[in-house]
Design a protein around this motif. Structure first.
Motif, short mmCIF file in Angstrom:
data_model
loop_
_atom_site.label_atom_id
_atom_site.label_comp_id
_atom_site.label_asym_id
_atom_site.label_seq_id
_atom_site.Cartn_x
_atom_site.Cartn_y
_atom_site.Cartn_z
N ASN A 1 0.81 -1.22 0.00
CA ASN A 1 0.00 0.00 0.00
C ASN A 1 0.84 1.27 0.00
OD1 ASN A 1 -2.40 -1.45 -0.04
ND2 ASN A 1 -2.52 -1.55 2.18
N GLN B 1 2.79 5.79 -6.54
CA GLN B 1 1.61 5.64 -7.38
C GLN B 1 1.88 4.85 -8.66
OE1 GLN B 1 -1.53 6.53 -6.40
NE2 GLN B 1 -2.12 5.33 -8.20
N HIS C 1 1.05 1.17 -8.23
CA HIS C 1 -0.38 0.87 -8.22
C HIS C 1 -0.98 0.97 -9.62
CE1 HIS C 1 -0.54 0.78 -3.81
NE2 HIS C 1 0.35 1.76 -3.88
#
Length: 108
Positions: A84, A88, A91
């Motif tokens: 997590n 970015q 992801h």
């Protein structure tokens, strides 16, 4: 209160016929197609997943972040792991890598 997960998995569909030898080529081609390079190949949790193959994918050597992938023939499992707290780009790119891997596997 439930403990918050530190990562999530993206499962790549495989069949029992996929061998370690075949998966190596699949992973290399999918990495190139996604604009990534393999920075490490090793094993993953030798006790829990014996004889597994584990990869680290990066976009650039100096850029933070990576995508993990693990293939475990004995369990007929192949998955990407995304933490997590990764940048970015990880992801955004992990689903593209998942799709590229599934596309390469479909060609076998």
């Amino acid at each position: 209160m439930a403990k918050e997960k530190k990562s999530y998995d993206l499962v790549v569909s495989i069949t029992e016929e996929v061998t370690k030898e075949k998966i190596m080529g699949v992973v290399e081609r999918a990495a190139v197609a996604t604009g990534l390079y393999i920075s490490r190949i090793g094993g993953y949790s030798r006790v829990k997943y014996p004889n597994s193959v584990h990869w680290h994918f990066k976009r650039d050597k100096k850029e933070p972040g990576l995508i993990d992938a693990t293939f475990w023939k004995e369990g007929t499992k192949f998955w990407l792991i995304v933490r997590n707290n990764e940048p970015q780009w990880v992801h955004d790119t992990a689903p593209l890598l998942q799709k590229a891997l599934e596309g390469e596997l479909a060609e076998l």
